[in-house]
Design an enzyme around this catalytic site. Structure first.
Site, PDB file in Angstrom:
ATOM      1  N   GLY A  28       0.801  -1.221   0.000  1.00 50.64           N
ATOM      2  CA  GLY A  28       0.000   0.000   0.000  1.00 50.64           C
ATOM      3  C   GLY A  28       0.832   1.268   0.000  1.00 50.64           C
ATOM      4  O   GLY A  28       2.030   1.241  -0.279  1.00 50.64           O
ATOM      5  N   GLY A  33       5.650   4.132  -8.769  1.00 47.25           N
ATOM      6  CA  GLY A  33       6.359   2.860  -8.948  1.00 47.25           C
ATOM      7  C   GLY A  33       5.372   1.702  -8.975  1.00 47.25           C
ATOM      8  O   GLY A  33       5.378   0.867  -9.885  1.00 47.25           O
ATOM      9  N   HIS A  34       4.483   1.697  -7.965  1.00 48.74           N
ATOM     10  CA  HIS A  34       3.435   0.661  -7.945  1.00 48.74           C
ATOM     11  C   HIS A  34       2.554   0.770  -9.187  1.00 48.74           C
ATOM     12  O   HIS A  34       2.177  -0.233  -9.796  1.00 48.74           O
ATOM     13  CB  HIS A  34       2.529   0.832  -6.721  1.00 48.74           C
ATOM     14  CG  HIS A  34       3.211   0.696  -5.399  1.00 48.74           C
ATOM     15  ND1 HIS A  34       3.388   1.751  -4.545  1.00 48.74           N
ATOM     16  CD2 HIS A  34       3.758  -0.374  -4.771  1.00 48.74           C
ATOM     17  CE1 HIS A  34       3.985   1.344  -3.441  1.00 48.74           C
ATOM     18  NE2 HIS A  34       4.241   0.052  -3.549  1.00 48.74           N
ATOM     19  N   GLN A  58       7.626  -9.966   7.813  1.00 51.29           N
ATOM     20  CA  GLN A  58       8.859  -9.524   7.149  1.00 51.29           C
ATOM     21  C   GLN A  58       9.486  -8.311   7.848  1.00 51.29           C
ATOM     22  O   GLN A  58      10.499  -7.793   7.397  1.00 51.29           O
ATOM     23  CB  GLN A  58       8.616  -9.230   5.668  1.00 51.29           C
ATOM     24  CG  GLN A  58       7.785  -7.992   5.389  1.00 51.29           C
ATOM     25  CD  GLN A  58       7.404  -7.900   3.934  1.00 51.29           C
ATOM     26  OE1 GLN A  58       6.638  -8.723   3.423  1.00 51.29           O
ATOM     27  NE2 GLN A  58       7.934  -6.918   3.227  1.00 51.29           N
ATOM     28  N   GLY A 144       8.861  -5.128  -8.822  1.00 47.59           N
ATOM     29  CA  GLY A 144       9.798  -4.078  -9.206  1.00 47.59           C
ATOM     30  C   GLY A 144      11.239  -4.521  -9.025  1.00 47.59           C
ATOM     31  O   GLY A 144      11.561  -5.208  -8.056  1.00 47.59           O
ATOM     32  N   LYS A 146      13.426  -2.550  -8.221  1.00 46.81           N
ATOM     33  CA  LYS A 146      13.953  -1.754  -7.109  1.00 46.81           C
ATOM     34  C   LYS A 146      14.351  -2.673  -5.957  1.00 46.81           C
ATOM     35  O   LYS A 146      15.364  -2.490  -5.320  1.00 46.81           O
ATOM     36  CB  LYS A 146      12.908  -0.748  -6.624  1.00 46.81           C
ATOM     37  CG  LYS A 146      13.451   0.168  -5.543  1.00 46.81           C
ATOM     38  CD  LYS A 146      12.366   0.973  -4.889  1.00 46.81           C
ATOM     39  CE  LYS A 146      11.649   0.155  -3.916  1.00 46.81           C
ATOM     40  NZ  LYS A 146      11.285   0.458  -2.654  1.00 46.81           N
ATOM     41  N   ASP A 147      13.504  -3.677  -5.703  1.00 48.18           N
ATOM     42  CA  ASP A 147      13.786  -4.632  -4.627  1.00 48.18           C
ATOM     43  C   ASP A 147      14.448  -5.857  -5.260  1.00 48.18           C
ATOM     44  O   ASP A 147      13.853  -6.936  -5.356  1.00 48.18           O
ATOM     45  CB  ASP A 147      12.482  -4.975  -3.910  1.00 48.18           C
ATOM     46  CG  ASP A 147      11.859  -3.728  -3.306  1.00 48.18           C
ATOM     47  OD1 ASP A 147      12.344  -3.271  -2.272  1.00 48.18           O
ATOM     48  OD2 ASP A 147      10.912  -3.168  -3.904  1.00 48.18           O
ATOM     49  N   GLN A 150      14.865  -9.185  -3.344  1.00 42.54           N
ATOM     50  CA  GLN A 150      13.540  -9.797  -3.181  1.00 42.54           C
ATOM     51  C   GLN A 150      13.101 -10.485  -4.479  1.00 42.54           C
ATOM     52  O   GLN A 150      12.654 -11.636  -4.476  1.00 42.54           O
ATOM     53  CB  GLN A 150      12.552  -8.692  -2.790  1.00 42.54           C
ATOM     54  CG  GLN A 150      11.103  -9.059  -2.911  1.00 42.54           C
ATOM     55  CD  GLN A 150      10.194  -7.934  -2.447  1.00 42.54           C
ATOM     56  OE1 GLN A 150      10.133  -7.645  -1.273  1.00 42.54           O
ATOM     57  NE2 GLN A 150       9.482  -7.295  -3.347  1.00 42.54           N
ATOM     58  N   LEU A 181      11.369   5.956  -6.119  1.00 41.66           N
ATOM     59  CA  LEU A 181      10.132   6.150  -5.363  1.00 41.66           C
ATOM     60  C   LEU A 181       9.975   5.015  -4.364  1.00 41.66           C
ATOM     61  O   LEU A 181      10.253   3.860  -4.681  1.00 41.66           O
ATOM     62  CB  LEU A 181       8.931   6.163  -6.313  1.00 41.66           C
ATOM     63  CG  LEU A 181       8.849   7.281  -7.335  1.00 41.66           C
ATOM     64  CD1 LEU A 181       7.533   7.184  -8.096  1.00 41.66           C
ATOM     65  CD2 LEU A 181       8.937   8.638  -6.656  1.00 41.66           C
TER      66      LEU A 181
HETATM   67  P1  AMP Z   1       5.945  -2.550  -1.647  1.00 41.56           P
HETATM   68  O1  AMP Z   1       4.590  -1.919  -1.530  1.00 41.56           O
HETATM   69  O2  AMP Z   1       7.062  -1.662  -1.212  1.00 41.56           O
HETATM   70  O3  AMP Z   1       5.987  -3.931  -1.036  1.00 41.56           O
HETATM   71  O4  AMP Z   1       6.196  -2.769  -3.203  1.00 41.56           O
HETATM   72  C1  AMP Z   1       5.298  -3.516  -3.989  1.00 41.56           C
HETATM   73  C2  AMP Z   1       5.918  -3.741  -5.344  1.00 41.56           C
HETATM   74  O5  AMP Z   1       6.175  -2.492  -5.978  1.00 41.56           O
HETATM   75  C3  AMP Z   1       7.267  -4.479  -5.276  1.00 41.56           C
HETATM   76  O6  AMP Z   1       7.352  -5.407  -6.347  1.00 41.56           O
HETATM   77  C4  AMP Z   1       8.262  -3.357  -5.431  1.00 41.56           C
HETATM   78  O7  AMP Z   1       9.502  -3.782  -5.980  1.00 41.56           O
HETATM   79  C5  AMP Z   1       7.525  -2.450  -6.408  1.00 41.56           C
HETATM   80  N1  AMP Z   1       8.029  -1.076  -6.329  1.00 41.56           N
HETATM   81  C6  AMP Z   1       8.180  -0.307  -5.225  1.00 41.56           C
HETATM   82  N2  AMP Z   1       8.761   0.878  -5.523  1.00 41.56           N
HETATM   83  C7  AMP Z   1       8.986   0.851  -6.860  1.00 41.56           C
HETATM   84  C8  AMP Z   1       9.598   1.772  -7.794  1.00 41.56           C
HETATM   85  N3  AMP Z   1      10.073   2.956  -7.402  1.00 41.56           N
HETATM   86  N4  AMP Z   1       9.663   1.404  -9.094  1.00 41.56           N
HETATM   87  C9  AMP Z   1       9.195   0.201  -9.503  1.00 41.56           C
HETATM   88  N5  AMP Z   1       8.625  -0.711  -8.682  1.00 41.56           N
HETATM   89  C10 AMP Z   1       8.527  -0.399  -7.384  1.00 41.56           C
END
Ligand code: AMP
Length: 230
Positions: A28, A33-34, A58, A144, A146-147, A150, A181
């Site tokens: 959330g 990015g999301h 986690q 993403g 970015k991680d 993961q 982001l």
């Molecule tokens: P999170 O909500 O942080 O668990 O992220 C959910 C998904 O969004 C994961 O696959 C992240 O790698 C991806 N994500 C988060 N930030 C970015 C970003 N800046 N650019 C691309 N994907 C992202």
């Protein structure tokens, strides 16, 4: 868009589904990015599902589980406008019972880089992703780059457990100045934001040097540390 809270409800709804299913798991506080993942899923698939779940397993003791940003109302609108069909928004008790079987990340790859700073973090990530993928049974799931660690571990899990889903990795979306982001960027004050920016600057520097043919890792590390210095 339908909002579903329990795994059982979602599985009942999807029982006879024959359309292609795109799935974007998130915690959330959605940003661009999301949204890049969501838009790609909507482009690729007939039925699209986003999950919002701040997964407690986690987070390590003393991390930001209790203050992780919650922007459910805005997130709901973003998903609806983007063409998401189902928003899965479970509670902790819907996802976990006491004393459960866990997915354990590999000894080395799960405990280097971020895993060295957050031992056990990736066990929690892999466990919840395993659960989510089993609940949704998507055709494609979007993560993403970015991680990166993961993404790499989830890809290994899908391979090692012979799971049928296709993983679609997508590029990191950044601010104009290069900062990736992240929902957690709201924690940064001015000085910390400047410091955080040095991470992408140092990576850019290393990329330039590699393109110029400078491949000695010790030298690359030295140049990156110069950029990272406070
Ligand atoms: P999170 O909500 O942080 O668990 O992220 C959910 C998904 O969004 C994961 O696959 C992240 O790698 C991806 N994500 C988060 N930030 C970015 C970003 N800046 N650019 C691309 N994907 C992202």
């Amino acid at each position: 868009m339908t909002i579903i809270q329990t795994p059982q409800e979602l599985q009942d709804l999807l029982k006879n589904e024959t359309r292609s299913i795109g799935f974007v798991p998130t915690m959330g506080a959605l940003h661009h990015g999301h949204l890049s993942l969501i838009e790609r899923s909507v482009k690729d698939n007939e039925l699209n599902i986003v999950s919002i779940f701040v997964n407690p397993t986690q987070f390590l003791e003393g991390e930001d589980l209790d203050k992780y940003p919650n922007k459910f109302d805005a997130d709901e609108k973003i998903c609806e406008l983007a063409g998401i069909d189902i928003l899965f928004y479970p509670k902790k008790e819907d996802m976990y019972e006491d004393d459960e079987i866990k997915v354990i990340s590999p000894n080395i790859r799960g405990y280097v880089l971020e895993g060295a700073m957050r031992p056990g973090h990736f066990d929690g990530v892999l466990t919840v992703v395993m659960k989510l993928l089993n609940i949704v049974s998507p055709t494609k799931v979007y993560f993403g780059k970015k991680d990166a660690q993961q993404l790499s571990l989830i890809s290994q899990m899908v391979r090692n457990f012979h799971m049928k889903v296709e993983i679609v990795p997508l590029e990191t979306v950044r601010e104009d100045d290069g900062l990736a982001l992240s929902s957690r960027n709201v924690y940064l004050d001015k000085t910390q934001r400047k410091q955080a920016l040095k991470i992408s600057s140092s990576l850019k520097k290393a990329t330039q040097l590699v393109i110029q043919g400078k491949l000695n890792t010790k030298d690359l590390q030295k140049e990156m540390l110069k950029v990272l210095a406070p």
